[in-house]
Design a protein around this motif. Structure first.
Motif, PDB file in Angstrom:
ATOM      1  N   GLY A  49      -3.412   1.198  -3.416  1.00  0.00           N
ATOM      2  CA  GLY A  49      -3.437  -0.268  -3.419  1.00  0.00           C
ATOM      3  C   GLY A  49      -2.987  -0.923  -4.720  1.00  0.00           C
ATOM      4  O   GLY A  49      -3.093  -2.149  -4.858  1.00  0.00           O
ATOM      5  N   THR A  50      -2.494  -0.121  -5.665  1.00  0.00           N
ATOM      6  CA  THR A  50      -2.149  -0.646  -6.997  1.00  0.00           C
ATOM      7  C   THR A  50      -1.439  -2.003  -6.971  1.00  0.00           C
ATOM      8  O   THR A  50      -1.832  -2.928  -7.677  1.00  0.00           O
ATOM      9  CB  THR A  50      -1.256   0.369  -7.760  1.00  0.00           C
ATOM     10  N   ASP A  51      -0.405  -2.132  -6.132  1.00  0.00           N
ATOM     11  CA  ASP A  51       0.448  -3.325  -6.227  1.00  0.00           C
ATOM     12  C   ASP A  51      -0.235  -4.595  -5.725  1.00  0.00           C
ATOM     13  O   ASP A  51      -0.072  -5.667  -6.316  1.00  0.00           O
ATOM     14  CB  ASP A  51       1.766  -3.099  -5.474  1.00  0.00           C
ATOM     15  N   PHE A  52      -1.005  -4.483  -4.632  1.00  0.00           N
ATOM     16  CA  PHE A  52      -1.661  -5.719  -4.192  1.00  0.00           C
ATOM     17  C   PHE A  52      -2.880  -6.031  -5.044  1.00  0.00           C
ATOM     18  O   PHE A  52      -3.231  -7.208  -5.240  1.00  0.00           O
ATOM     19  CB  PHE A  52      -1.953  -5.729  -2.680  1.00  0.00           C
ATOM     20  N   THR A  99       0.886  -1.162   0.000  1.00  0.00           N
ATOM     21  CA  THR A  99       0.000   0.000   0.000  1.00  0.00           C
ATOM     22  C   THR A  99       0.922   1.209   0.000  1.00  0.00           C
ATOM     23  O   THR A  99       1.574   1.495   1.007  1.00  0.00           O
ATOM     24  CB  THR A  99      -0.914  -0.016   1.245  1.00  0.00           C
ATOM     25  N   GLU A 100       1.050   1.836  -1.138  1.00  0.00           N
ATOM     26  CA  GLU A 100       2.037   2.920  -1.292  1.00  0.00           C
ATOM     27  C   GLU A 100       1.608   3.860  -2.409  1.00  0.00           C
ATOM     28  O   GLU A 100       0.854   3.472  -3.317  1.00  0.00           O
ATOM     29  CB  GLU A 100       3.411   2.324  -1.639  1.00  0.00           C
ATOM     30  N   GLN A 101       2.114   5.071  -2.333  1.00  0.00           N
ATOM     31  CA  GLN A 101       1.749   6.075  -3.323  1.00  0.00           C
ATOM     32  C   GLN A 101       1.976   5.588  -4.745  1.00  0.00           C
ATOM     33  O   GLN A 101       2.971   4.913  -5.045  1.00  0.00           O
ATOM     34  CB  GLN A 101       2.538   7.371  -3.064  1.00  0.00           C
ATOM     35  N   HIS A 102       1.037   5.917  -5.621  1.00  0.00           N
ATOM     36  CA  HIS A 102       1.208   5.687  -7.057  1.00  0.00           C
ATOM     37  C   HIS A 102       0.843   6.962  -7.816  1.00  0.00           C
ATOM     38  O   HIS A 102      -0.043   6.966  -8.683  1.00  0.00           O
ATOM     39  CB  HIS A 102       0.392   4.486  -7.520  1.00  0.00           C
ATOM     40  N   GLY A 103       1.550   8.051  -7.436  1.00  0.00           N
ATOM     41  CA  GLY A 103       1.322   9.323  -8.110  1.00  0.00           C
ATOM     42  C   GLY A 103      -0.032   9.908  -7.756  1.00  0.00           C
ATOM     43  O   GLY A 103      -0.793   9.343  -6.965  1.00  0.00           O
ATOM     44  N   ASN A 132       3.642 -11.765  -6.667  1.00  0.00           N
ATOM     45  CA  ASN A 132       4.029 -10.453  -6.147  1.00  0.00           C
ATOM     46  C   ASN A 132       3.766  -9.313  -7.136  1.00  0.00           C
ATOM     47  O   ASN A 132       3.946  -9.456  -8.343  1.00  0.00           O
ATOM     48  CB  ASN A 132       5.529 -10.498  -5.816  1.00  0.00           C
ATOM     49  N   GLY A 133       3.398  -8.131  -6.563  1.00  0.00           N
ATOM     50  CA  GLY A 133       3.152  -6.958  -7.391  1.00  0.00           C
ATOM     51  C   GLY A 133       3.996  -5.755  -7.020  1.00  0.00           C
ATOM     52  O   GLY A 133       3.736  -4.648  -7.509  1.00  0.00           O
ATOM     53  N   HIS A 134       5.023  -5.931  -6.158  1.00  0.00           N
ATOM     54  CA  HIS A 134       5.805  -4.772  -5.705  1.00  0.00           C
ATOM     55  C   HIS A 134       7.308  -5.069  -5.751  1.00  0.00           C
ATOM     56  O   HIS A 134       7.777  -6.042  -5.142  1.00  0.00           O
ATOM     57  CB  HIS A 134       5.372  -4.399  -4.280  1.00  0.00           C
ATOM     58  N   LEU A 189       3.073   1.471 -17.602  1.00  0.00           N
ATOM     59  CA  LEU A 189       2.845   0.026 -17.453  1.00  0.00           C
ATOM     60  C   LEU A 189       1.784  -0.252 -16.385  1.00  0.00           C
ATOM     61  O   LEU A 189       0.739  -0.859 -16.654  1.00  0.00           O
ATOM     62  CB  LEU A 189       4.174  -0.672 -17.122  1.00  0.00           C
ATOM     63  N   GLU A 190       2.028   0.224 -15.173  1.00  0.00           N
ATOM     64  CA  GLU A 190       1.053  -0.041 -14.098  1.00  0.00           C
ATOM     65  C   GLU A 190      -0.285   0.638 -14.361  1.00  0.00           C
ATOM     66  O   GLU A 190      -1.347   0.098 -14.035  1.00  0.00           O
ATOM     67  CB  GLU A 190       1.608   0.428 -12.754  1.00  0.00           C
ATOM     68  N   THR A 191      -0.234   1.838 -14.939  1.00  0.00           N
ATOM     69  CA  THR A 191      -1.485   2.553 -15.214  1.00  0.00           C
ATOM     70  C   THR A 191      -2.297   1.828 -16.278  1.00  0.00           C
ATOM     71  O   THR A 191      -3.524   1.714 -16.172  1.00  0.00           O
ATOM     72  CB  THR A 191      -1.195   4.018 -15.612  1.00  0.00           C
ATOM     73  N   GLY A 239       8.980   1.616 -14.501  1.00  0.00           N
ATOM     74  CA  GLY A 239       8.760   2.916 -13.861  1.00  0.00           C
ATOM     75  C   GLY A 239       8.057   2.763 -12.530  1.00  0.00           C
ATOM     76  O   GLY A 239       8.194   1.744 -11.836  1.00  0.00           O
ATOM     77  N   HIS A 240       7.260   3.765 -12.168  1.00  0.00           N
ATOM     78  CA  HIS A 240       6.431   3.655 -10.966  1.00  0.00           C
ATOM     79  C   HIS A 240       5.194   4.509 -11.191  1.00  0.00           C
ATOM     80  O   HIS A 240       5.310   5.720 -11.384  1.00  0.00           O
ATOM     81  CB  HIS A 240       7.191   4.128  -9.717  1.00  0.00           C
ATOM     82  N   ALA A 241       4.021   3.863 -11.161  1.00  0.00           N
ATOM     83  CA  ALA A 241       2.770   4.545 -11.515  1.00  0.00           C
ATOM     84  C   ALA A 241       2.862   5.124 -12.928  1.00  0.00           C
ATOM     85  O   ALA A 241       2.171   6.080 -13.269  1.00  0.00           O
ATOM     86  CB  ALA A 241       2.425   5.645 -10.497  1.00  0.00           C
TER      87      ALA A 241
HETATM   88 ZN   LIG Z   1       3.358  -0.243  -8.105  1.00  0.00          ZN
END
Ligand SMILES: [Zn+2]
Length: 244
Positions: free
Chosen positions: A36-39, A26-30, A108-110, A153-155, A148-150
């Motif tokens: 919750g993006t990663d989980f 549970t971490e910032q994604h911009g 895993n997602g992180h 790809l993740e978006t 990258g981060h947020a």
């Molecule tokens: Zn992420």
């Protein structure tokens, strides 16, 4: 089979020794992506794969907090130490082993969890009557974008799986206040410990390039990769390799 939605009697009757434990953070994604993006992504890959294969797979609830202290300057980010995380994931896996589900994939997602889940998987496989392997979904795909981060790809992934959680009117802001490379590199070394040292709003990569179509492609690739891993795992003997 989603463990949280099953009765214990149905779980008991399930004919399988295979389980997925989704792990994330549970971490910032911009300014545009949910914390919750990663989980959520780990859970989506695990559930989609379990739905698709013809054998039964137990899917546990996701482990929603991971090794994310590097995002601590951004409000809402939660983290635990690598020690706590390893112990927690290991003990959850041990409870699966206790019930006889001894072939386990840590889905895993992180990125910050990668080292810890590798250690847990190796340790359990060596010490127990178990075969445990780590799987990080974004390392198993070959898509149009860098991690990258947020970023794109993740978006893209979320635009396909949970579009209602993406603040699409802030994608421009995500790009403009972000950066294009993770870290601050000198002589092959990242001298930054926290993401706030190199990205203003937490974004790395250009999320305006994200598309739901690419998200569908990413989910398809991740699911196919996990399916292949699953069939390998199902056929592999669970045993300690004998000493030479
Ligand atoms: Zn992420």
């Amino acid at each position: 089979m989603d463990l949280h939605a099953s009765t214990w009697t149905d779980a008991d009757a399930a004919e399988t020794d295979i389980a997925f434990i989704p792990v994330g953070s549970t971490e910032q994604h911009g300014p545009h992506g949910p914390l919750g993006t990663d989980f959520l992504a780990a859970e989506a890959v695990a559930s989609e794969t379990a739905d698709r294969v013809d054998r039964e797979v137990m899917v546990t609830p996701p482990m929603p907090v991971g090794v994310s202290e590097e995002h601590r300057q951004f409000t809402g980010t939660l983290w635990v130490s690598p020690d706590t995380f390893r112990s927690y994931v290991r003990e959850v896996a041990e409870s699966l082993l206790h019930h006889g589900w001894n072939r386990i994939v840590l889905v895993n997602g992180h990125g910050g969890n990668v080292r810890a889940i590798g250690e847990v998987a190796a340790r359990l496989s060596r010490a127990e009557d178990a075969l445990v392997v780590p799987f990080t979904w974004f390392e198993a795909v070959d898509g149009a974008f860098d991690m990258g981060h947020a970023g794109p790809l993740e978006t893209s992934f979320l635009l396909h799986t949970q579009p209602e959680l993406v603040e699409t009117d802030r994608l421009d802001a995500g790009r403009d206040g972000g950066t294009d490379r993770w870290g601050e590199w000198v002589s092959g070394t990242n001298v930054a410990h926290d993401s706030a040292e190199f990205t203003e709003n937490g974004t790395v990569g250009d999320p305006t390039r994200a598309t739901a179509e690419e998200g569908e492609n990413l989910l398809e690739q991740a699911t196919t990769a996990l399916e292949t891993l699953l069939s390998t795992l199902a056929d592999r003997p669970v045993r300690t390799v004998p000493h030479k």
